[in-house]
Design an enzyme around this catalytic site. Structure first.
Site, PDB file in Angstrom:
ATOM      1  N   GLU A   1      38.938  50.164  38.088  1.00  0.00           N
ATOM      2  CA  GLU A   1      40.205  50.280  37.361  1.00  0.00           C
ATOM      3  C   GLU A   1      40.052  49.941  35.884  1.00  0.00           C
ATOM      4  O   GLU A   1      40.973  50.083  35.096  1.00  0.00           O
ATOM      5  CB  GLU A   1      41.257  49.340  37.980  1.00  0.00           C
ATOM      6  CG  GLU A   1      41.769  49.776  39.345  1.00  0.00           C
ATOM      7  CD  GLU A   1      40.911  49.293  40.517  1.00  0.00           C
ATOM      8  OE1 GLU A   1      39.723  48.977  40.291  1.00  0.00           O
ATOM      9  OE2 GLU A   1      41.424  49.231  41.643  1.00  0.00           O
TER      10      GLU A   1
ATOM     11  N   LYS B   1      39.845  28.539  52.270  1.00  0.00           N
ATOM     12  CA  LYS B   1      40.748  27.417  52.024  1.00  0.00           C
ATOM     13  C   LYS B   1      40.485  26.346  53.062  1.00  0.00           C
ATOM     14  O   LYS B   1      40.744  26.542  54.243  1.00  0.00           O
ATOM     15  CB  LYS B   1      42.203  27.870  52.103  1.00  0.00           C
ATOM     16  CG  LYS B   1      42.750  28.311  50.795  1.00  0.00           C
ATOM     17  CD  LYS B   1      44.248  28.399  50.843  1.00  0.00           C
ATOM     18  CE  LYS B   1      44.769  28.696  49.449  1.00  0.00           C
ATOM     19  NZ  LYS B   1      46.114  29.203  49.461  1.00  0.00           N
TER      20      LYS B   1
HETATM   21  P1  AMP Z   1      34.463  48.161  41.983  1.00  0.00           P
HETATM   22  O1  AMP Z   1      35.775  48.611  41.525  1.00  0.00           O
HETATM   23  O2  AMP Z   1      34.009  48.794  43.252  1.00  0.00           O
HETATM   24  O3  AMP Z   1      33.452  48.270  40.896  1.00  0.00           O
HETATM   25  O4  AMP Z   1      34.576  46.627  42.354  1.00  0.00           O
HETATM   26  C1  AMP Z   1      35.069  45.700  41.416  1.00  0.00           C
HETATM   27  C2  AMP Z   1      34.933  44.315  41.976  1.00  0.00           C
HETATM   28  O5  AMP Z   1      33.543  43.970  42.122  1.00  0.00           O
HETATM   29  C3  AMP Z   1      35.478  43.246  41.069  1.00  0.00           C
HETATM   30  O6  AMP Z   1      36.868  43.134  41.161  1.00  0.00           O
HETATM   31  C4  AMP Z   1      34.738  42.015  41.577  1.00  0.00           C
HETATM   32  O7  AMP Z   1      35.329  41.508  42.750  1.00  0.00           O
HETATM   33  C5  AMP Z   1      33.387  42.572  41.932  1.00  0.00           C
HETATM   34  N1  AMP Z   1      32.443  42.322  40.838  1.00  0.00           N
HETATM   35  C6  AMP Z   1      32.035  43.167  39.881  1.00  0.00           C
HETATM   36  N2  AMP Z   1      31.138  42.577  39.067  1.00  0.00           N
HETATM   37  C7  AMP Z   1      30.968  41.319  39.520  1.00  0.00           C
HETATM   38  C8  AMP Z   1      30.197  40.188  39.100  1.00  0.00           C
HETATM   39  N3  AMP Z   1      29.359  40.240  38.075  1.00  0.00           N
HETATM   40  N4  AMP Z   1      30.327  39.044  39.810  1.00  0.00           N
HETATM   41  C9  AMP Z   1      31.154  38.958  40.870  1.00  0.00           C
HETATM   42  N5  AMP Z   1      31.897  39.981  41.309  1.00  0.00           N
HETATM   43  C10 AMP Z   1      31.814  41.139  40.641  1.00  0.00           C
END
Ligand code: AMP
Length: 541
Positions: free
Chosen positions: A331, A439
């Site tokens: 997004e 939690k």
């Molecule tokens: P997507 O839209 O499939 O790229 O997923 C996005 C989600 O991936 C984010 O909202 C995070 O939860 C996770 N994410 C992306 N980069 C990281 C990061 N460096 N560390 C932890 N979570 C991440």
């Protein structure tokens, strides 16, 4: 009073024009599905993207009509990036790791009219074409002689036959920079997937920002390997930033195993690579036992899920490669934050620097972020308070394609679904997805912290921490572990390993050893499925 500057729309065609004119000789190198290495240049990509535009005109495709791809990272996919969007159509990159049912659903929802696919995905296309009545042209990304005679797919043509005879000159149309340019469906772990619909303006602004020194720092002197797929949020925008800066691009095609990636890095003198942690795990897993070194790789951007400290340390200490930890989401086009040190951090001892590098980093100019508590109030940037992370900016969605899911914004902010802290220097650190937070006794435990400790154990290949119902504490953490091949590790040894590395009450109650952890289509652990698999599981007394 208005300013008196020219108002040139920010269009993707401008990026490829610039690439051709100013660094037309910079190389674009691709490992193909056929297994060989193909060499092109930005000038070649520009020329053939104009042929793509003609081919689309030949189908009488209208402005904003959707053209889908099921393709690996490669030069033909890059040509489609510019030819489709540049001519005013919308490029829809489909994730081929999705199930055929989901792909058919997505193609119909997007109303795709053309589907271009790598031959690897021929069986997938054979499985879905009967269910996608709107697709009127199938294009196999290959030479005419590679096209199977009896595929059963209607209106199938090879890419080279489709564009080969088209003129190489084309007048890119000019239009409103807010017009849609490309789209990408989110993983959609619950409910149907929803699409982010990017615009020419958002993509171009993101391309500028991503290239900045404290962001991805891309330059004409870099040889860049995006291992992150072009079907996952436009390979983090690298194809666009590369056109803007003129770096050499190196595409891995379908070969993402450690050996192939290592050989490509060395052969093409890659200085810069980008990918998710699982890919780098395969690379390091190949290099260590074979005593290999990098001769040119200097930096790597790692994001998509939390990069374990052990990986940052291995790249930095063992191979002299700087890790840039990045965070973003579909997004958000996708970049939100990137972790680079500030000047005054440079003199810090290594372990202090490491604590900073572990964070997901500082917001890029153009992204505004805040954390809010359960009462909706903004929380302080003290590095301790954690809350729901919300963002806003010109490359962040305001709504999903076709308005799916209603208005996603809260007071103009997009809630990311991540839980994070932000410190006084503006460094954001993700502690969890909000639905993965554990939690326990009213306190939150970060599943990422628990996983990071597990994967720092030499016998652990992969770890996922999930909360299990507990009669007294509400939930207690359990760590699910995949051991490295041949490694010995007992439950007790791993639990002992946690001592002194985290607060006692955060140490998992149990360890569950499994053969594999379910992974989603974008290389992230699928905790929803893991929880289903553990339905019968009972916490130890
Ligand atoms: P997507 O839209 O499939 O790229 O997923 C996005 C989600 O991936 C984010 O909202 C995070 O939860 C996770 N994410 C992306 N980069 C990281 C990061 N460096 N560390 C932890 N979570 C991440």
């Amino acid at each position: 009073m208005l300013g008196l500057m020219q108002s040139q729309p920010l269009l993707i065609s401008g990026l490829i024009d610039h690439a051709e004119r100013h660094h037309g000789d910079a190389e674009v190198v691709s490992r193909r599905v056929e297994g060989d290495i193909h060499r092109s240049t930005w000038a070649g990509v520009a020329r053939r993207s104009r042929q793509v535009a003609h081919a689309l005109d030949g189908l009488n495709l209208l402005f904003s009509d959707r053209v889908a791809t099921l393709a690996w990272n490669g030069y033909r996919h890059l040509e489609l990036y510019f030819g489709v969007s540049g001519s005013g159509r919308v490029l829809h990159t489909i994730n081929p790791r999705l199930h055929a049912d989901q792909i058919a659903w997505i193609a119909n929802h997007a109303e795709d009219q053309v589907l271009c696919f790598d031959m690897t995905f021929l069986p997938l296309v054979q499985a879905v074409h009967g269910r996608c009545p709107m697709i009127r042209q199938y294009v196999a990304l290959c030479d005419p002689d590679k096209l199977p005679g009896d595929s059963g797919i209607p209106n199938l043509i090879s890419y080279e036959a489709w564009i080969g005879h088209q003129p190489t000159t084309y007048e890119w149309p000019s239009f409103d920079e807010n017009s849609a340019s490309s789209m990408c469906y989110t993983s959609g772990t619950t409910g149907n997937p929803k699409a982010a619909l990017y615009s020419h303006r958002s993509t171009t602004l993101h391309a500028y920002a991503a290239a900045l020194p404290d962001v991805m720092c891309l330059s004409a002197r870099d040889s860049v390997l995006p291992v992150v797929p072009m079907f996952h949020v436009n390979a983090w925008g690298i194809p666009y930033s590369a056109a803007l800066t003129g770096c050499k691009l190196v595409f891995p095609g379908p070969a993402m195993d450690g050996k192939s990636i290592y050989e490509l890095i060395e052969a093409e003198q890659v200085s810069y690579a980008a990918g998710v942690p699982t890919v780098w795990q395969m690379l390091l897993g190949h290099m260590k036992p074979n005593h290999l070194r990098f001769s040119t790789l200097r930096r790597t951007v790692i994001g998509g899920s939390a990069c374990p400290p052990a990986m940052i340390a291995a790249f930095n200490d063992d191979y002299g490669v700087e890790v840039l930890h990045a965070w973003g989401m579909t997004e958000m086009s996708p970049l939100g934050t990137l972790c680079t040190l500030k000047n005054r951090h440079l003199a810090l001892p290594e372990d202090e620097k490491m604590k900073i590098r572990l964070k997901q980093g500082r917001a890029i100019y153009g992204v505004d972020m805040k954390i809010v508590g359960e009462d909706g109030q903004e929380l302080p940037w003290d590095g301790k308070s954690y809350g729901d992370l919300s963002v806003k900016g010109p490359w962040i969605i305001r709504e999903y394609f076709k308005g799916e899911g209603g208005n996603p914004l809260v007071d103009g902010w997009f809630p990311t679904g991540d839980v994070a802290t932000i410190d006084a220097d503006g460094y954001m650190q993700i502690t969890d997805r909000s639905k993965d937070v554990i939690k326990s006794g009213g306190e939150w435990i970060s599943s990422i912290d628990i996983e990071n400790i597990a994967v720092s154990h030499p016998a652990v290949a992969m770890a996922a921490c999930v909360g299990m119902r507990h009669p007294k504490w509400d939930e207690r953490p359990v760590v699910v572990v995949v051991k490295k091949p041949g490694a010995q590790l007992s439950r007790e040894e791993l639990l002992q390993f946690y001592q002194g590395k985290t607060a006692k009450w955060q140490i998992p109650d149990d360890v569950v050893f499994v053969e594999a952890i379910p992974m989603g289509a974008t290389g992230k652990m699928l905790k929803t499925r893991l929880r289903e698999q553990l339905k019968e599981y009972k916490l130890p007394e």
